[in-house]
Scaffold this motif. Structure first.
Motif, mmCIF file in Angstrom:
data_model
loop_
_atom_site.group_PDB
_atom_site.id
_atom_site.type_symbol
_atom_site.label_atom_id
_atom_site.label_comp_id
_atom_site.label_asym_id
_atom_site.label_seq_id
_atom_site.Cartn_x
_atom_site.Cartn_y
_atom_site.Cartn_z
ATOM 1 N N UNK A 173 -2.699 12.641 -7.573
ATOM 2 C CA UNK A 173 -2.206 11.764 -6.633
ATOM 3 C C UNK A 173 -2.056 10.264 -7.433
ATOM 4 N N UNK A 174 -1.297 9.518 -6.785
ATOM 5 C CA UNK A 174 -1.077 8.157 -7.103
ATOM 6 C C UNK A 174 -1.001 7.124 -5.952
ATOM 7 N N UNK A 175 -1.780 5.932 -6.090
ATOM 8 C CA UNK A 175 -2.012 4.811 -5.161
ATOM 9 C C UNK A 175 -1.482 3.782 -5.924
ATOM 10 N N UNK A 176 -0.697 2.947 -5.056
ATOM 11 C CA UNK A 176 -0.549 1.329 -5.704
ATOM 12 C C UNK A 176 -1.030 0.568 -4.526
ATOM 13 N N UNK A 216 5.422 21.546 -24.715
ATOM 14 C CA UNK A 216 6.137 20.377 -24.966
ATOM 15 C C UNK A 216 5.507 18.931 -24.817
ATOM 16 N N UNK A 217 5.972 17.885 -25.477
ATOM 17 C CA UNK A 217 5.367 16.794 -25.210
ATOM 18 C C UNK A 217 5.879 16.178 -24.009
ATOM 19 N N UNK A 218 4.773 15.690 -22.953
ATOM 20 C CA UNK A 218 5.498 15.106 -21.595
ATOM 21 C C UNK A 218 6.343 13.955 -21.861
ATOM 22 N N UNK A 219 7.260 13.781 -21.026
ATOM 23 C CA UNK A 219 8.355 12.754 -21.354
ATOM 24 C C UNK A 219 7.654 11.668 -20.387
ATOM 25 N N UNK A 220 7.911 10.347 -21.314
ATOM 26 C CA UNK A 220 7.373 9.096 -20.726
ATOM 27 C C UNK A 220 8.132 8.590 -19.401
ATOM 28 N N UNK A 221 8.251 9.395 -18.498
ATOM 29 C CA UNK A 221 9.409 9.159 -17.588
ATOM 30 C C UNK A 221 8.783 8.415 -16.331
ATOM 31 N N UNK A 222 7.551 7.785 -16.432
ATOM 32 C CA UNK A 222 7.113 6.996 -15.383
ATOM 33 C C UNK A 222 6.815 5.498 -15.618
ATOM 34 N N UNK A 223 7.109 4.624 -14.731
ATOM 35 C CA UNK A 223 6.915 3.229 -15.173
ATOM 36 C C UNK A 223 6.659 2.412 -13.841
ATOM 37 N N UNK A 224 5.776 1.786 -13.433
ATOM 38 C CA UNK A 224 5.478 1.064 -12.436
ATOM 39 C C UNK A 224 5.623 -0.320 -12.649
ATOM 40 N N UNK A 225 5.768 -1.283 -11.636
ATOM 41 C CA UNK A 225 6.026 -2.507 -11.824
ATOM 42 C C UNK A 225 4.679 -3.447 -11.185
ATOM 43 N N UNK A 234 0.700 -1.333 0.051
ATOM 44 C CA UNK A 234 0.087 0.006 -0.086
ATOM 45 C C UNK A 234 0.800 1.226 -0.029
ATOM 46 N N UNK A 235 0.996 1.958 -1.191
ATOM 47 C CA UNK A 235 1.569 3.317 -1.016
ATOM 48 C C UNK A 235 0.991 4.349 -2.119
#
Ligand SMILES: [Fe+2]
Length: 454
Positions: free
Chosen positions: A409-412, A350-359, A337-338
């Motif tokens: 917000x991001x939740x995992x 500008x085009x946003x960078x694809x700089x996020x990636x979760x497992x 839980x995070x």
């Protein structure tokens, strides 16, 4: 009735049961070509009598052989208006207590919900019964909320969950993590309305508890007494591993070099805890993963929850890739839980960078501003304008990013890759080969076609 059999699952059970295709055909009195074409073709239909016979021959349930290969989406987007349409009111204690709204999630997954808090400030909100799912909860404001976690009211069971009322706030409010079966309830702390984000995530104990529900009451009672003695749970786990292996304290003492008296005291809860290096010695003697014998770190208040004020969240603010992020409440006792608060201050040109990636799966909710959401699908970058109140479910290993100006917000919760999965990944033999071989594996374990198998 026709049943669709999944070739990969059929192959899995043929391998697991050491049954060859010809043997299966004989046992079910079916033409052997039928199953060969299912295993080779990925899936196929049989009548329900054949399906029942196959299940019987392999000692599985028909459902174990059926197709469940619906591809997960990479992304699900819901606009604020889509989410508003999921509204349903609930009544508690004789009043309209909450409105619930659902954030997007693929079928059979559990996703976060939004709650309009409606219980007025002059009333102590009536408790719910708690639930198995642990949860992470954030006040989205604009008003403060009174949280309640117990029958009698004390500083631990009755506390404000405050909103950050600063105009440009991207760390929007207090957050907390609650454990299984912690009763809880919320009411308004003032005349200002308040919206709560709550993610009741699947309990990692749920598959084991499902299994226990198939036991008799006697079995379940003995389990409870094994783990219910006055000792740390890790000591009960050590004892269970010793029993499985036919090991008593004497033998464990001889092979680990730890005094019998000390082991006795640890196992029955009357003595001191073993040190980490002693637990490693014990694990070597037993040949078990030492990590299951270690003491978990503390991380809960007296009612089981872990809270973080928005001021303390702000203290964790840091640069991460092209964003500013800050932590939400978290506990080492709920590793899956995070959540983070994210501030986006990029240029919309500008085009946003694809700089996020979760497992693992992740859930986003836009809390302020207008953003450009980008993600990669089949090698092509997709884009969508998103704004306050919109939400996104994101699949694992989908490169994505956000531009524009605003906050999220991001939740995992670990779905799609739990920390228990990570424990197993860390000990997999020849991981690369295991991953490559297991993906859509249609190979049999190795027998000549036309043979009875060996
Ligand atoms: Fe809840």
């Amino acid at each position: 009735m026709v049943v669709e059999i999944d070739g990969r699952r059929l192959n899995y059970w043929l391998n697991a049961r050491k049954v060859t295709l010809p043997v299966l055909a004989t046992r079910t009195q079916t033409d052997s070509g039928t199953f060969a074409s299912i295993v080779n073709g990925g899936r196929g239909e049989v009548d329900d009598v054949t399906a029942k016979n196959v299940a019987g021959a392999l000692s599985v349930r028909i459902g174990d052989l059926m197709s469940d290969t619906t591809e997960l989406p990479r992304v699900i987007y819901s606009s604020a208006a889509d989410i508003a349409r999921t509204r349903r009111p609930i009544t508690r204690d004789g009043i309209h207590f909450y409105n619930y709204y659902t954030l997007p999630v693929p079928p059979s997954r559990i996703g976060p919900v939004l709650l309009d808090i409606l219980c007025p400030q002059d009333r102590v909100p009536a408790l719910n019964n708690g639930h198995l799912e642990p949860a992470i909860t954030v006040n989205l404001g604009p008003g403060d909320i009174n949280g309640r976690w117990g029958q009698s009211l004390s500083p631990e069971t009755w506390a404000p969950i405050r909103a950050n009322r600063r105009e440009d706030a991207w760390v929007v409010g207090d957050s907390y993590v609650e454990p299984s079966y912690c009763p809880h309830s919320y009411g308004l702390a003032s005349d200002t309305p308040a919206l709560l984000l709550s993610y009741t995530a699947p309990s990692r104990l749920s598959s084991h508890l499902e299994e226990q529900n198939r036991w008799t009451d006697d079995q379940a009672a003995l389990f409870r007494s094994h783990y219910g003695k006055e000792r740390v749970a890790s000591a009960a786990i050590l004892e269970a591993q010793m029993l499985r292996r036919g090991v008593d304290v004497r033998w464990l003492s001889m092979t680990s070099g730890i005094e019998e008296r000390q082991l006795e005291g640890y196992l029955n809860g009357s003595g001191a805890l073993l040190t980490t290096s002693q637990l490693e010695q014990v694990a070597r003697s037993l040949n078990v993963d030492h990590r299951i014998l270690l003491q978990p770190m503390p991380g809960r208040d007296p009612v089981g929850k872990t809270s973080l004020s928005y001021e303390r969240s702000i203290e964790t603010a840091r640069a991460f890739r092209s964003y500013q992020v800050a932590s939400m409440a978290a506990s080492p006792l709920h590793s899956d839980l995070s959540g983070i608060f994210i501030s986006v201050t990029g240029s919309s040109r500008e085009a946003p960078a694809l700089d996020l990636l979760d497992d693992c799966d992740s859930h986003y909710l836009v809390t302020a501003g207008a953003l450009v959401f980008s993600w990669k699908e089949d090698g092509v970058v997709q884009q969508r304008a998103i704004a306050k109140g919109d939400a996104i479910w994101m699949g694992p290993f989908v490169p994505h990013g956000f531009g524009g100006r605003g906050a999220l917000l991001k939740l995992n919760n670990g779905d799609g890759g739990t920390y228990q999965d990570q424990m197993e990944i860390s000990v997999a033999w020849n991981l690369q080969h295991t991953l490559e071989r297991s993906r859509g594996d249609f190979q049999n374990w190795g027998y000549d076609h036309g043979s009875g198998g060996k």
